[in-house]
Enzyme design. Sequence first.
Site, PDB file in Angstrom:
ATOM      1  N   GLU A  97      -6.342 -10.594  -2.205  1.00 15.90           N
ATOM      2  CA  GLU A  97      -6.719 -11.042  -0.987  1.00 15.90           C
ATOM      3  C   GLU A  97      -8.293 -10.444  -1.302  1.00 15.90           C
ATOM      4  OE1 GLU A  97      -5.295  -7.519   1.546  1.00 15.90           O
ATOM      5  OE2 GLU A  97      -3.557  -8.038   1.180  1.00 15.90           O
ATOM      6  N   ASP A 127     -12.182  -9.987  -1.380  1.00 19.59           N
ATOM      7  CA  ASP A 127     -13.175 -10.706  -0.813  1.00 19.59           C
ATOM      8  C   ASP A 127     -14.223  -9.013  -1.449  1.00 19.59           C
ATOM      9  OD1 ASP A 127     -12.313  -8.034   0.294  1.00 19.59           O
ATOM     10  OD2 ASP A 127     -12.099  -8.978   2.008  1.00 19.59           O
ATOM     11  N   HIS A 164     -10.218  -5.941  -2.664  1.00 18.31           N
ATOM     12  CA  HIS A 164     -11.261  -6.378  -1.969  1.00 18.31           C
ATOM     13  C   HIS A 164     -12.576  -4.628  -2.220  1.00 18.31           C
ATOM     14  CE1 HIS A 164      -8.900  -7.444   1.728  1.00 18.31           C
ATOM     15  NE2 HIS A 164      -7.685  -6.470   1.214  1.00 18.31           N
ATOM     16  N   ASN A 188       1.844  -5.171  -3.167  1.00 17.69           N
ATOM     17  CA  ASN A 188       0.874  -5.498  -3.232  1.00 17.69           C
ATOM     18  C   ASN A 188       0.063  -4.020  -2.455  1.00 17.69           C
ATOM     19  OD1 ASN A 188      -1.148  -7.835  -3.220  1.00 17.69           O
ATOM     20  ND2 ASN A 188      -0.984  -7.229  -0.601  1.00 17.69           N
ATOM     21  N   GLU A 218       0.584  -0.889   0.070  1.00 20.95           N
ATOM     22  CA  GLU A 218       0.153  -0.111   0.066  1.00 20.95           C
ATOM     23  C   GLU A 218       0.676   1.318  -0.073  1.00 20.95           C
ATOM     24  OE1 GLU A 218      -2.635  -0.460   3.114  1.00 20.95           O
ATOM     25  OE2 GLU A 218      -3.384  -2.444   2.723  1.00 20.95           O
TER      26      GLU A 218
HETATM   27  O1  G3I Z   1      -4.066  -8.028  18.852  1.00 21.53           O
HETATM   28  C1  G3I Z   1      -5.766  -7.488  19.115  1.00 21.53           C
HETATM   29  C2  G3I Z   1      -6.495  -7.955  20.236  1.00 21.53           C
HETATM   30  O2  G3I Z   1      -4.977  -7.686  21.270  1.00 21.53           O
HETATM   31  C3  G3I Z   1      -7.058  -6.478  20.365  1.00 21.53           C
HETATM   32  O3  G3I Z   1      -8.350  -7.701  21.803  1.00 21.53           O
HETATM   33  C4  G3I Z   1      -8.163  -7.165  19.540  1.00 21.53           C
HETATM   34  C5  G3I Z   1      -9.436  -6.007  20.032  1.00 21.53           C
HETATM   35  O4  G3I Z   1     -10.027  -5.554  18.591  1.00 21.53           O
HETATM   36  O5  G3I Z   1      -7.741  -6.345  18.959  1.00 21.53           O
HETATM   37  C6  G3I Z   1      -6.368  -6.803  17.796  1.00 21.53           C
HETATM   38  O6  G3I Z   1      -5.832  -6.685  16.463  1.00 21.53           O
HETATM   39  C7  G3I Z   1      -6.734  -6.495  15.610  1.00 21.53           C
HETATM   40  C8  G3I Z   1      -5.808  -7.454  14.709  1.00 21.53           C
HETATM   41  O7  G3I Z   1      -6.225  -6.786  13.528  1.00 21.53           O
HETATM   42  C9  G3I Z   1      -5.180  -8.529  15.097  1.00 21.53           C
HETATM   43  O8  G3I Z   1      -6.527  -9.681  15.017  1.00 21.53           O
HETATM   44  C10 G3I Z   1      -7.100  -4.998  14.941  1.00 21.53           C
HETATM   45  O9  G3I Z   1      -7.978  -4.580  15.992  1.00 21.53           O
HETATM   46  C11 G3I Z   1      -7.207  -5.481  13.850  1.00 21.53           C
HETATM   47  O10 G3I Z   1      -7.705  -3.502  13.436  1.00 21.53           O
HETATM   48  C12 G3I Z   1      -6.740  -5.993  13.055  1.00 21.53           C
HETATM   49  O11 G3I Z   1      -7.541  -6.007  11.903  1.00 21.53           O
HETATM   50  C13 G3I Z   1      -6.370  -5.989   9.921  1.00 21.53           C
HETATM   51  C14 G3I Z   1      -6.687  -5.630   9.340  1.00 21.53           C
HETATM   52  O12 G3I Z   1      -6.075  -5.300   8.044  1.00 21.53           O
HETATM   53  C15 G3I Z   1      -5.457  -4.032  10.091  1.00 21.53           C
HETATM   54  O13 G3I Z   1      -5.382  -2.842   8.818  1.00 21.53           O
HETATM   55  C16 G3I Z   1      -7.472  -7.620   9.957  1.00 21.53           C
HETATM   56  O14 G3I Z   1      -7.067  -8.873  10.730  1.00 21.53           O
HETATM   57  C17 G3I Z   1      -6.499  -7.980   8.505  1.00 21.53           C
HETATM   58  O15 G3I Z   1      -7.294  -9.065   7.471  1.00 21.53           O
HETATM   59  C18 G3I Z   1      -6.511  -6.250   7.820  1.00 21.53           C
HETATM   60  O16 G3I Z   1      -5.561  -7.312   6.455  1.00 21.53           O
HETATM   61  C19 G3I Z   1      -5.399  -6.284   5.409  1.00 21.53           C
HETATM   62  C20 G3I Z   1      -4.171  -6.628   4.477  1.00 21.53           C
HETATM   63  O17 G3I Z   1      -3.146  -6.418   5.718  1.00 21.53           O
HETATM   64  C21 G3I Z   1      -3.707  -5.117   3.393  1.00 21.53           C
HETATM   65  N1  G3I Z   1      -4.724  -5.548   3.309  1.00 21.53           N
HETATM   66  C22 G3I Z   1      -6.013  -4.590   3.949  1.00 21.53           C
HETATM   67  C23 G3I Z   1      -6.406  -5.587   4.010  1.00 21.53           C
HETATM   68  C24 G3I Z   1      -7.802  -5.307   4.925  1.00 21.53           C
HETATM   69  O18 G3I Z   1      -7.888  -4.671   6.198  1.00 21.53           O
END
Ligand code: G3I
Length: 354
Positions: free
Chosen positions: A272, A274, A243, A207, A166
């Site tokens: 990725e 969806d 996405h 990416n 990004e």
């Molecule tokens: O690890 C913490 C946990 O300790 C806490 O209890 C919980 C409560 O909300 O949050 C957890 O962190 C989360 C993390 O995922 C792990 O699960 C974050 O809040 C959450 O924002 C984070 O989201 C991820 C996101 O990237 C962040 O931008 C998604 O799972 C993940 O699928 C997503 O993937 C991204 C790609 O890397 C890049 N392209 C876009 C894609 C979608 O956003």
Amino acid sequence: MRKSATRLRLAGALAAALMLAGIASGTAAQAGERHGKEPTLADLAQRHGRYFGSATDNPELTDEPYKALLGSEFDQITPGNGMKWYATEPQQGVFDFSKGDEIVNLARANRQKVRGHTLVWHSQLPDWLTGREWTAPELRAVLKKHVQAEVRHYRGKVFAWDVVNEAFNEDGTYRESVFYKTLGPGYIADALRWAHQADPRVKLYLNDYNIEGIGPKSDAYHRLAKELKAKGVPLHGIGFQAHLALQYGYPTTVEDNLRRFSRLGLDTALTEVDVRMQLPATQEKLAQQAKWYRDLTEACLAVRRCVGVTVWDYTDKYSWIPAVFPGEGAALPWDEQLRPKPAYFALREALGGR
Ligand code: G3I
């Protein structure tokens, strides 16, 4: 759309017939065995020399039914979070690869290949990195160490890396990340070179999202890729996250776009995928979604150097969408109960299965 509804009905009828045959001839297990021989999405993709993958995340791996499907239907896995900077270098110079390793080991047990995701990104950085100012030489050293430690750790275990994720804004200007602001645009070539030094065999990708169709952002990647190739920088592919959202329309130039990157001598991949929608999901929306999954997959198959398709997890149960876009969801080919949706059957069809 009508064709796919008919197919769906036929698939249902076929399954019912198989079940009846199983019962009539004695055992349900036999019917199961026959069903088990249905080619998976991975089997179908392999017939085209492609992979079909899914993202996954560590907390989900305690869900056995989820894990079973993840292990059987796909031949490629991307860790959704486990290899990101906040997870792998939680303190400066202290590396923790346990989350990524768990996913690599699972993939190995299921003979799946792994895309490494991601080395350099403005998001999900550790606090020690975001919480202070850096001089250019300091940040350069930090970046080099991170990239090389992680690539070295996963050498031979991942087939590709999303090296920089990004890097551009929607209008094709560089995103003002801490890396860009401190180091200038050269951080991208540097990261690619450092990664290549650490594992000369791994495929190195840039990416991004919203670059599936031709437009200012994908043009920026095209320009940059051309420039990097001309300078001999080790760049091997571009990852198109895909996405998509029903309310914004389908990017109709995706096939042409993939092809123009292939012509630069690059691999491409849908990394990725969806297709979200405003809830509630209706039959019409699910049919539209199915068509988009089919069209994306067909676009990849139509372009020789498009190496595979990865969905950003496979079930609505673990999709990132509802948390980030309230009121939206139902983005993946399996529903929250792990039941296949029309999108799943459309994927099979696109890949030449029944
Ligand atoms: O690890 C913490 C946990 O300790 C806490 O209890 C919980 C409560 O909300 O949050 C957890 O962190 C989360 C993390 O995922 C792990 O699960 C974050 O809040 C959450 O924002 C984070 O989201 C991820 C996101 O990237 C962040 O931008 C998604 O799972 C993940 O699928 C997503 O993937 C991204 C790609 O890397 C890049 N392209 C876009 C894609 C979608 O956003």
